[in-house]
Design an enzyme around this catalytic site. Structure first.
Site, PDB file in Angstrom:
ATOM      1  N   SER A 155      17.309  19.294 -23.773  1.00  0.00           N
ATOM      2  CA  SER A 155      16.789  18.406 -25.100  1.00  0.00           C
ATOM      3  C   SER A 155      17.725  18.980 -26.238  1.00  0.00           C
ATOM      4  O   SER A 155      18.815  19.769 -25.986  1.00  0.00           O
ATOM      5  CB  SER A 155      15.652  19.072 -25.549  1.00  0.00           C
ATOM      6  OG  SER A 155      15.998  18.925 -27.197  1.00  0.00           O
ATOM      7  N   TYR A 169       9.187  25.982 -27.346  1.00  0.00           N
ATOM      8  CA  TYR A 169      10.244  24.413 -26.662  1.00  0.00           C
ATOM      9  C   TYR A 169      11.686  24.986 -26.708  1.00  0.00           C
ATOM     10  O   TYR A 169      12.616  24.620 -26.115  1.00  0.00           O
ATOM     11  CB  TYR A 169       9.700  23.449 -27.668  1.00  0.00           C
ATOM     12  CG  TYR A 169       9.574  21.862 -27.400  1.00  0.00           C
ATOM     13  CD1 TYR A 169       9.716  21.157 -26.418  1.00  0.00           C
ATOM     14  CD2 TYR A 169      11.235  21.317 -27.666  1.00  0.00           C
ATOM     15  CE1 TYR A 169      10.071  20.066 -25.661  1.00  0.00           C
ATOM     16  CE2 TYR A 169      11.923  19.734 -27.426  1.00  0.00           C
ATOM     17  CZ  TYR A 169      11.390  19.148 -26.135  1.00  0.00           C
ATOM     18  OH  TYR A 169      12.157  18.937 -25.806  1.00  0.00           O
TER      19      TYR A 169
HETATM   20  N1  LIG Z   1      10.568  12.104 -26.112  1.00  0.00           N
HETATM   21  C1  LIG Z   1      11.348  12.867 -26.799  1.00  0.00           C
HETATM   22  O1  LIG Z   1      12.018  12.147 -28.200  1.00  0.00           O
HETATM   23  C2  LIG Z   1      12.299  13.904 -26.525  1.00  0.00           C
HETATM   24  C3  LIG Z   1      13.945  14.553 -26.457  1.00  0.00           C
HETATM   25  C4  LIG Z   1      14.255  15.652 -25.825  1.00  0.00           C
HETATM   26  C5  LIG Z   1      13.524  15.625 -25.069  1.00  0.00           C
HETATM   27  N2  LIG Z   1      12.498  14.888 -24.096  1.00  0.00           N
HETATM   28  C6  LIG Z   1      12.159  16.009 -22.880  1.00  0.00           C
HETATM   29  O2  LIG Z   1      12.422  14.511 -21.710  1.00  0.00           O
HETATM   30  C7  LIG Z   1      10.782  15.065 -20.984  1.00  0.00           C
HETATM   31  C8  LIG Z   1       9.859  13.051 -21.146  1.00  0.00           C
HETATM   32  O3  LIG Z   1       9.523  13.137 -21.938  1.00  0.00           O
HETATM   33  P1  LIG Z   1       9.143  11.726 -22.914  1.00  0.00           P
HETATM   34  O4  LIG Z   1       9.483  11.326 -23.869  1.00  0.00           O
HETATM   35  O5  LIG Z   1       8.662  10.406 -21.742  1.00  0.00           O
HETATM   36  O6  LIG Z   1       7.008  12.019 -22.583  1.00  0.00           O
HETATM   37  P2  LIG Z   1       5.673  11.821 -22.064  1.00  0.00           P
HETATM   38  O7  LIG Z   1       4.747  12.980 -22.579  1.00  0.00           O
HETATM   39  O8  LIG Z   1       5.629  10.083 -22.295  1.00  0.00           O
HETATM   40  O9  LIG Z   1       6.228  12.425 -20.978  1.00  0.00           O
HETATM   41  C9  LIG Z   1       5.715  13.456 -20.265  1.00  0.00           C
HETATM   42  C10 LIG Z   1       5.414  13.151 -18.853  1.00  0.00           C
HETATM   43  O10 LIG Z   1       5.364  14.891 -18.019  1.00  0.00           O
HETATM   44  C11 LIG Z   1       4.598  14.975 -17.390  1.00  0.00           C
HETATM   45  N3  LIG Z   1       3.770  16.133 -17.674  1.00  0.00           N
HETATM   46  C12 LIG Z   1       3.801  17.064 -18.605  1.00  0.00           C
HETATM   47  N4  LIG Z   1       3.403  18.321 -18.017  1.00  0.00           N
HETATM   48  C13 LIG Z   1       2.955  18.306 -16.739  1.00  0.00           C
HETATM   49  C14 LIG Z   1       2.828  18.800 -15.830  1.00  0.00           C
HETATM   50  N5  LIG Z   1       2.644  20.261 -15.514  1.00  0.00           N
HETATM   51  N6  LIG Z   1       3.295  18.404 -14.775  1.00  0.00           N
HETATM   52  C15 LIG Z   1       3.862  17.341 -13.976  1.00  0.00           C
HETATM   53  N7  LIG Z   1       3.722  16.153 -15.065  1.00  0.00           N
HETATM   54  C16 LIG Z   1       3.548  16.271 -16.413  1.00  0.00           C
HETATM   55  C17 LIG Z   1       2.724  13.941 -18.460  1.00  0.00           C
HETATM   56  O11 LIG Z   1       1.625  13.719 -17.581  1.00  0.00           O
HETATM   57  C18 LIG Z   1       4.161  12.931 -18.627  1.00  0.00           C
HETATM   58  O12 LIG Z   1       3.515  11.782 -18.277  1.00  0.00           O
HETATM   59  C19 LIG Z   1       9.904  15.910 -21.602  1.00  0.00           C
HETATM   60  O13 LIG Z   1      10.914  17.354 -20.831  1.00  0.00           O
HETATM   61  C20 LIG Z   1      10.896  15.813 -22.791  1.00  0.00           C
HETATM   62  O14 LIG Z   1      10.620  18.096 -23.442  1.00  0.00           O
HETATM   63  C21 LIG Z   1      11.537  14.297 -24.777  1.00  0.00           C
END
Ligand SMILES: NC(=O)c1ccc[n+]([C@@H]2O[C@H](COP(=O)([O-])OP(=O)(O)OC[C@H]3O[C@@H](n4cnc5c(N)ncnc54)[C@H](O)[C@@H]3O)[C@@H](O)[C@H]2O)c1
Length: 278
Positions: A155, A169
């Site tokens: 991130s 986080y």
């Molecule tokens: N959305 C943002 O603004 C943002 C910014 C920077 C980084 N991220 C990172 O990007 C990645 C993806 O996030 P996203 O935005 O697609 O969110 P999202 O919530 O849409 O998708 C995350 C997915 O991970 C799965 N997940 C969570 N815990 C789990 C576990 N213990 N085992 C297996 N699967 C699991 C969830 O079920 C979900 O389908 C994450 O690591 C998040 O921290 C997101």
């Protein structure tokens, strides 16, 4: 000819959001997909997580691209489940060439009131889960002798401090940068490259939910979408609140493909310039 013809990519958190987008982008360039997602709720997460039908949608969309996909319900916090997933993937496809350690959760909590549960869940999923997703792939990837690419989703808050209320986080996302750096050195002799992607806000259900809206617009009883997006935009330099997941996937594709064959040990910022301001 796709950039990833003949390759197999393990993608965690593939049911929706960035994970699904990465699956479709990599499959669109010829990769077969080994997908896993919890498709369930974690108690300390303040927004609805994905459901089994979300993973089914990913499967259908990858198959519509004429690629193979093996998808499992599974928890990245469980090393035995991740080992079994990798064993199944090798049995099905014969090899794994790319890992996208993408699964993650978000949650907010100020340092004084954060509960042990919030802390433990965050570190378990966003730090331990990344390691448990990668480690079972290492032996087969080294033995294949054809190199590989490991892409860890960190991130912006893996390389700088957040505005506040995000110590767990931030700790986990900095932690995975440490995993990346150490592995990049250890695996370089095998031509296995390891990098992180470091996005600012991405337009997924992790951000677009009532809990996040109320955090970003704390003084309004009924905050509007416009107020929410204005608040996010203030954290970026480019005049955009957040990035579509497909644009994150373009960097993942670059890191997964031979276009980046000499790139390892890097933190790929996709941050609308946010790193440049406090
Ligand atoms: N959305 C943002 O603004 C943002 C910014 C920077 C980084 N991220 C990172 O990007 C990645 C993806 O996030 P996203 O935005 O697609 O969110 P999202 O919530 O849409 O998708 C995350 C997915 O991970 C799965 N997940 C969570 N815990 C789990 C576990 N213990 N085992 C297996 N699967 C699991 C969830 O079920 C979900 O389908 C994450 O690591 C998040 O921290 C997101």
């Amino acid at each position: 000819m796709g950039k990833l013809d003949g390759k197999v990519a393990l993608i965690t958190g593939a049911a929706r959001g960035q994970g699904r987008s990465h699956a479709l982008t990599l499959a669109g360039e010829g990769a077969d997909i080994l997908a896993v997602d919890l498709v369930g709720q974690i108690g300390s997460v303040p927004y609805p997580m994905s459901k089994p039908e979300d993973l089914e949608t990913t499967v259908k969309q990858v198959e519509a691209l004429d690629r193979r996909i093996l998808a499992r319900q599974g928890d990245v916090r469980d090393p035995e489940a991740m080992q079994a997933l990798v064993d199944d993937g090798i049995a099905e496809f014969g090899h794994i060439d790319i890992v996208c350690a993408n699964a993650g959760i978000a949650g907010l909590g100020d340092a004084l009131s954060m509960t042990p549960r919030q802390w433990i869940d965050m570190i378990d999923v966003n730090l331990n889960g990344v390691w448990f997703s990668i480690q079972p792939v290492l032996r087969p990837m080294i033995d294949q002798g054809t190199g590989g690419s490991i892409i860890i989703t960190s991130s912006l808050y893996g390389v700088k401090a957040p505005p506040g209320n995000l110590v767990h986080y931030t700790a986990a996302k900095h932690g995975v940068v440490g995993i990346m750096r150490a592995l990049a050195v250890e695996l370089a002799p095998h031509f296995i490259r390891v990098n992180t992607i470091n996005p600012t806000f991405v337009r997924t259900d992790m951000m677009q939910n009532d809990s996040m809206i109320s955090v970003f617009v704390p003084d309004e009883e009924h905050p509007t979408q416009e107020q929410f997006e204005n608040a996010m935009q203030a954290i970026n330099v480019m005049p955009v609140p957040w990035i579509p997941p497909e644009d994150i996937s373009r960097t993942v594709l670059y890191l997964a493909s031979d276009d980046s064959r000499y790139v390892t040990g890097t933190t790929a910022l996709i941050d609308l310039g946010a790193m440049q301001i406090s």
